[in-house]
Design an enzyme around this catalytic site. Sequence first.
Site, PDB file in Angstrom:
ATOM      1  N   ASP A   2       0.826  -1.205   0.000  1.00 56.40           N
ATOM      2  CA  ASP A   2       0.000   0.000   0.000  1.00 56.40           C
ATOM      3  C   ASP A   2       0.860   1.254   0.000  1.00 56.40           C
ATOM      4  O   ASP A   2       2.072   1.192   0.183  1.00 56.40           O
ATOM      5  CB  ASP A   2      -0.971  -0.006   1.199  1.00 56.40           C
TER       6      ASP A   2
ATOM      7  N   ASN B 271      -7.261  -3.439  14.217  1.00 56.32           N
ATOM      8  CA  ASN B 271      -8.646  -3.679  13.796  1.00 56.32           C
ATOM      9  C   ASN B 271      -8.764  -4.853  12.819  1.00 56.32           C
ATOM     10  O   ASN B 271      -9.832  -5.094  12.276  1.00 56.32           O
ATOM     11  CB  ASN B 271      -9.262  -2.405  13.202  1.00 56.32           C
TER      12      ASN B 271
ATOM     13  N   HIS C  73      -7.057  -5.210   9.924  1.00 56.37           N
ATOM     14  CA  HIS C  73      -6.809  -4.951   8.500  1.00 56.37           C
ATOM     15  C   HIS C  73      -5.512  -5.626   8.048  1.00 56.37           C
ATOM     16  O   HIS C  73      -4.611  -5.873   8.830  1.00 56.37           O
ATOM     17  CB  HIS C  73      -6.822  -3.454   8.178  1.00 56.37           C
TER      18      HIS C  73
HETATM   19  P1  PGA Z   1       2.263  -2.040  12.609  1.00 56.09           P
HETATM   20  O1  PGA Z   1       1.185  -1.964  11.455  1.00 56.09           O
HETATM   21  O2  PGA Z   1       3.285  -3.064  12.200  1.00 56.09           O
HETATM   22  O3  PGA Z   1       2.845  -0.648  12.643  1.00 56.09           O
HETATM   23  O4  PGA Z   1       1.562  -2.406  13.859  1.00 56.09           O
HETATM   24  C1  PGA Z   1       0.633  -3.134  10.952  1.00 56.09           C
HETATM   25  C2  PGA Z   1      -0.506  -2.797  10.045  1.00 56.09           C
HETATM   26  O5  PGA Z   1      -1.241  -1.832  10.324  1.00 56.09           O
HETATM   27  O6  PGA Z   1      -0.696  -3.498   9.060  1.00 56.09           O
END
Ligand code: PGA
Length: 259
Positions: free
Chosen positions: A67, A136, A138
Amino acid sequence: MNLHIFDNESTLARAAARMIAERLRADPHAVLGLPTGRTPIAVYAQLVAETASSHIDWSGVRTFNLDEFIGLSRDHAASYRSFMWRHLFDHVNIRHEHAQFPDGMAADLAAECRRYDEAIRGAGGIDLQVLGIGANGHVGFNEPAEALQAATHRVTLHADTRAANAGWFAGDVSRVPSEALSVGMASILTARQVLLLATGEEKAEAIAGTIEGGITTRLPASFLQLHANATVMIDRAAASRLTRLEAAPAGPADRPATP
Ligand code: PGA
């Protein structure tokens, strides 16, 4: 899903880097799907170290990041492209044109989404898709929703996702872009192998749902239950809400466990 639970972040990072490095040694032309975020930082550091110590050649490797924010220039310090070059690509001999990102500055974002999916298809699909997970649930920026999208698409980020990204913008959530481009569930689920990484208590609920809950668009990572070759590497804090695991006899960490 193959579940591996580690005592801490650094043992997890070593194991994850080893899995990626093994894939690159087995196939110097591998296609990797890669995440950004806090979780992969230690993994990329280990992968850089392993690349140096065992002379892994990245010149034939292609990567597709999951992304990118919409509206941030390529060289903005908080763009995911900048993140990847800072933490990984600047330290291995990947070819510049082999490291691909959705372009959040494209004039025609719908065309850019189509271009990205065609580029992934043209590369033969993803061999190993590495994933983080949002609190959450995702994956990429496939946020919990009534319906998920298969293809690369434009997303409006949830408030909690923007808050979780504020650290990349000097803690100022108002500077976090409100939109992003994200690969869809199809390129994640059609990857030949998936490696999901999670550390910390704040991921425990999402991990419990991903592994032990039903498959639901409200927890996009739960769709990984459908994948035939998915590995989940988590630390003890992220494993703390796994109820079936608690009922199982305790085993040493850093060992596959089947919930
Ligand atoms: P993080 O993000 O590794 O900073 O916890 C993971 C994500 O949101 O996919």
